[in-house]
Design an enzyme around this catalytic site. Structure first.
Site, PDB file in Angstrom:
ATOM      1  N   GLU A 116       1.993  37.647 -48.742  1.00 24.85           N
ATOM      2  CA  GLU A 116       0.955  37.608 -49.967  1.00 24.85           C
ATOM      3  C   GLU A 116       0.455  36.284 -50.308  1.00 24.85           C
ATOM      4  OE1 GLU A 116       1.785  40.944 -52.366  1.00 24.85           O
ATOM      5  OE2 GLU A 116       3.449  41.349 -51.254  1.00 24.85           O
ATOM      6  N   ILE A 148       9.657  30.742 -39.969  1.00 25.59           N
ATOM      7  CA  ILE A 148       8.680  31.661 -39.751  1.00 25.59           C
ATOM      8  C   ILE A 148       9.079  32.466 -38.171  1.00 25.59           C
ATOM      9  CG2 ILE A 148       6.234  31.541 -38.799  1.00 25.59           C
ATOM     10  CD1 ILE A 148       6.281  30.814 -41.792  1.00 25.59           C
ATOM     11  N   THR A 191       1.736  36.191 -35.811  1.00 27.91           N
ATOM     12  CA  THR A 191       1.514  36.992 -36.773  1.00 27.91           C
ATOM     13  C   THR A 191       1.509  36.332 -38.373  1.00 27.91           C
ATOM     14  OG1 THR A 191       3.703  37.680 -36.486  1.00 27.91           O
ATOM     15  CG2 THR A 191       2.274  38.991 -35.293  1.00 27.91           C
ATOM     16  N   ILE A 221       2.220  47.981 -41.045  1.00 30.91           N
ATOM     17  CA  ILE A 221       0.920  48.078 -41.880  1.00 30.91           C
ATOM     18  C   ILE A 221      -0.200  47.149 -41.482  1.00 30.91           C
ATOM     19  CG2 ILE A 221       2.305  48.967 -43.965  1.00 30.91           C
ATOM     20  CD1 ILE A 221       1.604  46.300 -45.359  1.00 30.91           C
ATOM     21  N   ASN A 247       7.285  34.515 -36.345  1.00 34.16           N
ATOM     22  CA  ASN A 247       6.377  34.398 -35.075  1.00 34.16           C
ATOM     23  C   ASN A 247       4.901  33.756 -35.796  1.00 34.16           C
ATOM     24  OD1 ASN A 247       4.182  34.971 -33.419  1.00 34.16           O
ATOM     25  ND2 ASN A 247       4.954  37.254 -32.969  1.00 34.16           N
ATOM     26  N   PRO A 248       4.852  32.430 -35.354  1.00 38.51           N
ATOM     27  CA  PRO A 248       3.541  31.700 -35.747  1.00 38.51           C
ATOM     28  C   PRO A 248       2.151  32.561 -35.632  1.00 38.51           C
ATOM     29  CG  PRO A 248       4.329  30.730 -33.990  1.00 38.51           C
ATOM     30  CD  PRO A 248       5.324  31.750 -34.372  1.00 38.51           C
ATOM     31  N   LYS A 251      11.183  33.549 -45.925  1.00 35.93           N
ATOM     32  CA  LYS A 251      10.661  33.730 -47.374  1.00 35.93           C
ATOM     33  C   LYS A 251       9.573  34.749 -47.302  1.00 35.93           C
ATOM     34  CE  LYS A 251      11.368  29.453 -49.377  1.00 35.93           C
ATOM     35  NZ  LYS A 251      11.043  27.977 -50.065  1.00 35.93           N
ATOM     36  N   GLY A 252       8.839  34.998 -46.212  1.00 37.50           N
ATOM     37  CA  GLY A 252       7.642  36.036 -46.261  1.00 37.50           C
ATOM     38  C   GLY A 252       6.404  35.426 -46.389  1.00 37.50           C
ATOM     39  N   VAL A 253       5.461  35.775 -45.766  1.00 36.18           N
ATOM     40  CA  VAL A 253       4.035  35.225 -45.927  1.00 36.18           C
ATOM     41  C   VAL A 253       3.091  36.215 -46.278  1.00 36.18           C
ATOM     42  CG1 VAL A 253       4.660  33.520 -44.313  1.00 36.18           C
ATOM     43  CG2 VAL A 253       3.584  35.417 -43.370  1.00 36.18           C
TER      44      VAL A 253
HETATM   45 MO1  MOS Z   1       2.108  44.449 -51.547  1.00 37.11          MO
HETATM   46  S1  MOS Z   1       0.726  44.432 -52.969  1.00 37.11           S
HETATM   47  O1  MOS Z   1       3.447  44.036 -52.494  1.00 37.11           O
HETATM   48  O2  MOS Z   1       2.138  46.037 -51.106  1.00 37.11           O
END
Ligand code: MOS
Length: 720
Positions: free
Chosen positions: A687, A611, A616, A469, A613-614, A683-685
């Site tokens: 949001e 992380i 992205t 996305i 890939n720093p 953990k994901g970044v």
């Molecule tokens: Mo994201 S707002 O959880 O697509």
């Protein structure tokens, strides 16, 4: 500083986007670019009233437009189509269907024109005459006729976080803050408009549509059309902007599928920019009341957070951000409550950090107010109230680097040079303000499946129903395979975005990198194992192909099966609180006489486990920070209260920042290892970067001017 952190931490190799070249040269094909044979085109007719019903359609003039093939209205689609809430929980479909003459909101789809050309369909839409029976709508808070419900009353799953006795503790607190905050509605404006192309081949339906969850869209459309999901395919190889707007299923997909069946041709819909405001979902306006009670030394003794969110009449959608705000600081007495307010509006839905963006604006503004009341540095106030334990569940955080983030960001920002007195820092005509705020976002991981083929040519091919996305999913997958199998990254081909592939889960909730990278790493390990065990070599015996499913500890045993059926499920962990953290800083300059607000620089430090890939990751975090500035100063959908209609549903009037609004944005990746969240420690970044930035800007505006603005966006007229 930032560079040192990158080298020392559990941070992967920097790699540029594998899809970058195709995107900047225009070679990349988004769903509405995919050529289909002999397409017909759809144009939507949308309601011009917000409440009431359609008494009659007058379609003679529309039908007379040359090239018009069909017109769908509730009078001829009855029974062919059934709206169902979709697995992502965004019930956009619940308010926009052709199932009855009822009008729930302005801009509701009431007819679909299908014609040989886009122009003919549009012309016929303009010539469609609708006879309405209109009632007076209530569009938002304060309009007579809206109705309020506690979320705990309408949802069995919902529990308002609560602990101790907040009322008593607040009554006895030495220092108090009691304030109300508000955030506006905001609308997705992805560059790729809301489009759908439906192609039938016998009983099989192929849908080309930008999606954050191809298996979810497949299942939802199958339900809406009473079809076998096996007969529905979704293709969404690239997505031109999503951030929540393509997470759920709205009514348009099934409508276009039905239209294609009726005219016996592929049908393509590309809705207009303005229609995107009412046929898709958006971030609802919210209100908050926060009460903080603290001891003189700054220790929090009581926290109240009540939130109110707008939703549509038939849906109970809510984001309920107190799940995060109740857990951010050490506090023994917490009371929260979330309510929804039903209005004559389309159903809201996900938008980047749906709960935390508005709720953390409220909490982090209130924390700044408390720091002022205590005459204490706002970072010190957060340090005093830092905690290793979730105050609601009384379990440890899997890892928590909030103060490490503050320390790094503060140093890079130069915070110790700050004169805390409002209005004390000045550069000629410009008042300078420095503000900060915390960021928090849950770290979830879900089940996923993937297929990898290692070909005799030394090429690896990955197939996974994951989603690109714009976040870099393709690039991080390619990087994992390159690292694990020792193959050059340009020999790794990542195919995603199709329901034909094993399900990669939903690209939402900052879960995708963790879910997808863990399954791909597991598949690579399986390839290695196969090579080692059987002396199998791709060069000798053809391709090595592996299919793996990954069930992280704590997901239901049937989670992959559910994923194939379009239902995501994530790890439930009773023993830990799993969150990523960050610290956001902003400098604002407010013109002493015109009150114009500029943001010359922003700094954010984030700790989100591994992380991958720093490059992205930094883009994601920076994009989030910029969006936070946008939420603070620019973005708001305006509603005409008399008609409950959005009045700025276009790119000219819906303000978003341009490059000149954001001169310097620094992203610091604070190293953090987490051995609990998932095998790779991700953990994901996606949001985290937006959370807290709007409060950091508002707090900086207070520091510059001495004026506390509790309602976003902050514009010149807020400061006059
Ligand atoms: Mo994201 S707002 O959880 O697509």
């Amino acid at each position: 500083m930032a560079q040192a952190a990158v080298r020392n931490g559990p941070i992967g190799k920097p790699r540029s986007r594998v899809d970058g070249h195709a995107k900047v040269t225009g070679e990349a094909l988004y769903p509405s670019d995919i050529a289909v044979a002999n397409p017909a085109y759809a144009f939507l007719v949308t309601s011009s009233i917000a409440k009431g019903r359609v008494r009659d359609f007058h379609l003679e003039d529309a039908r007379a437009v040359p090239g018009v093939l069909d017109i769908l209205t509730f009078t001829n689609t009855k029974g062919a189509f059934k709206t169902q809430p979709n697995p992502g929980g965004v019930s956009g479909g619940a308010t926009t269907t052709l199932e009855s003459p009822k009008i729930w909101h302005d801009g509701q789809i009431i007819a679909v024109i299908v014609a040989d050309s886009y122009e003919a369909a549009r012309e016929a839409a303009y010539r469609t005459v609708v006879d309405y029976e209109a009632e007076t709508p209530a569009g938002s808070f304060d309009n007579p006729g809206v109705t309020e419900q506690a979320v705990s009353e309408v949802s069995e799953d919902h529990e308002d976080p609560r602990t101790g006795n907040a009322a008593t503790a607040y009554a006895g607190a030495a220092v108090k803050v009691d304030a109300r905050y508000a955030t506006p509605p905001q609308h997705h404006n992805p560059l790729e408009l809301f489009d759908t192309t439906c192609v039938w081949s016998g009983q099989t339906l192929t849908i080309f549509e930008p999606s954050q969850f191809v298996h979810g869209l497949r299942a939802a459309v199958a339900r809406q059309l009473s079809m076998n999901p096996e007969d529905v395919r979704v293709e969404s190889r690239l997505v031109g902007g999503a951030f929540g707007s393509r997470g759920g299923t709205t009514a348009r997909t099934a409508l276009i599928a039905l239209a294609a069946k009726r005219v016996n041709r592929p049908v393509r819909l590309v809705a207009t920019r303005a229609q995107g405001f009412t046929i898709a979902t958006y971030r609802a306006e919210t209100r908050h009341r926060i009460k903080l009670g603290a001891a003189r030394d700054g220790r929090l003794q009581a926290l109240f957070h009540d939130g109110w969110e707008i939703t549509s009449r038939p849906a109970n959608y809510s984001v309920s951000g107190t799940d995060s705000t109740a857990r951010l600081y050490r506090c023994a007495n917490v009371s929260t409550k979330v309510s929804i307010v039903h209005a004559d509006r389309n159903t809201p839905g996900f938008m980047r950090a749906p709960p935390e963006t508005p709720y953390m604006f409220a909490l982090e503004s209130a924390m700044d107010e408390l720091a002022v009341a205590l005459a204490m540095d706002p970072i010190e106030l957060r340090r005093i109230n830092d905690t290793d334990t979730d105050p609601i569940k009384h379990v440890p955080f899997s890892s928590r680097s909030l103060m490490a983030c503050f320390d790094r960001a503060a140093e890079s920002f130069g915070w110790r040079m700050r004169d805390p007195k409002p209005g004390a820092m000045r550069d000629g005509e410009w008042l300078i303000g420095w503000g900060c705020a915390s960021a928090i976002y849950p770290a979830h991981v879900g089940a996923a499946a993937a297929r990898i083929s290692l070909l005799p040519t030394g090429v690896a091919r990955v197939e996974i129903g994951a989603h690109e996305i714009g976040t870099g999913t393709q690039t991080i997958i390619a990087g994992i395979v390159s690292d694990r199998l020792g193959i050059a990254i340009d020999k790794v081909f990542v195919e995603l975005g199709s329901s034909d592939f094993p399900p990669g889960g939903m690209s939402a909730g900052s879960t995708h990198a963790a879910s997808v990278c863990n399954v791909v790493a597991k598949a690579c390990d399986e390839v290695q194992r196969r090579i080692a065990q059987s002396n199998e070599q791709p060069s000798a015996g053809g391709a090595i192909e592996v299919y793996v499913e990954n069930l992280p500890e704590g997901v239901a045993p049937d989670a992959v099966k559910k994923l194939y059926a379009g239902q995501p499920s994530f790890v439930e962990d009773d023993k830990h609180a799993r969150y990523a953290f960050g610290a956001q800083f902003a400098e604002v300059r407010v013109h002493a006489s015109t009150r114009e607000v500029r943001v010359p620089r922003i700094v954010g430090a984030f700790a989100a486990g591994a992380i991958v890939n720093p490059v992205t990751a930094r883009s994601q975090l920076m994009g989030g920070m910029i969006w936070g500035v946008s939420a603070a100063l620019h973005e708001a959908t305006e509603i005409d209260q008399r008609t409950a209609r959005y009045t700025n549903s276009n790119f000219a009037d819906y303000l978003v920042p341009v490059n000149a609004d954001i001169p310097a944005a620094e992203v610091i990746l604070a190293p953090e290892e987490d051995h609990i969240v998932n095998r790779l420690g991700i953990k994901g970044v996606g949001e985290l970067g937006i959370v807290g930035m709007n409060a950091a800007v508002a707090n900086a505006v207070y520091h510059a001017t001495g004026k506390r603005i509790r309602e976003l966006p902050i514009r010149i007229d807020s400061l006059l």
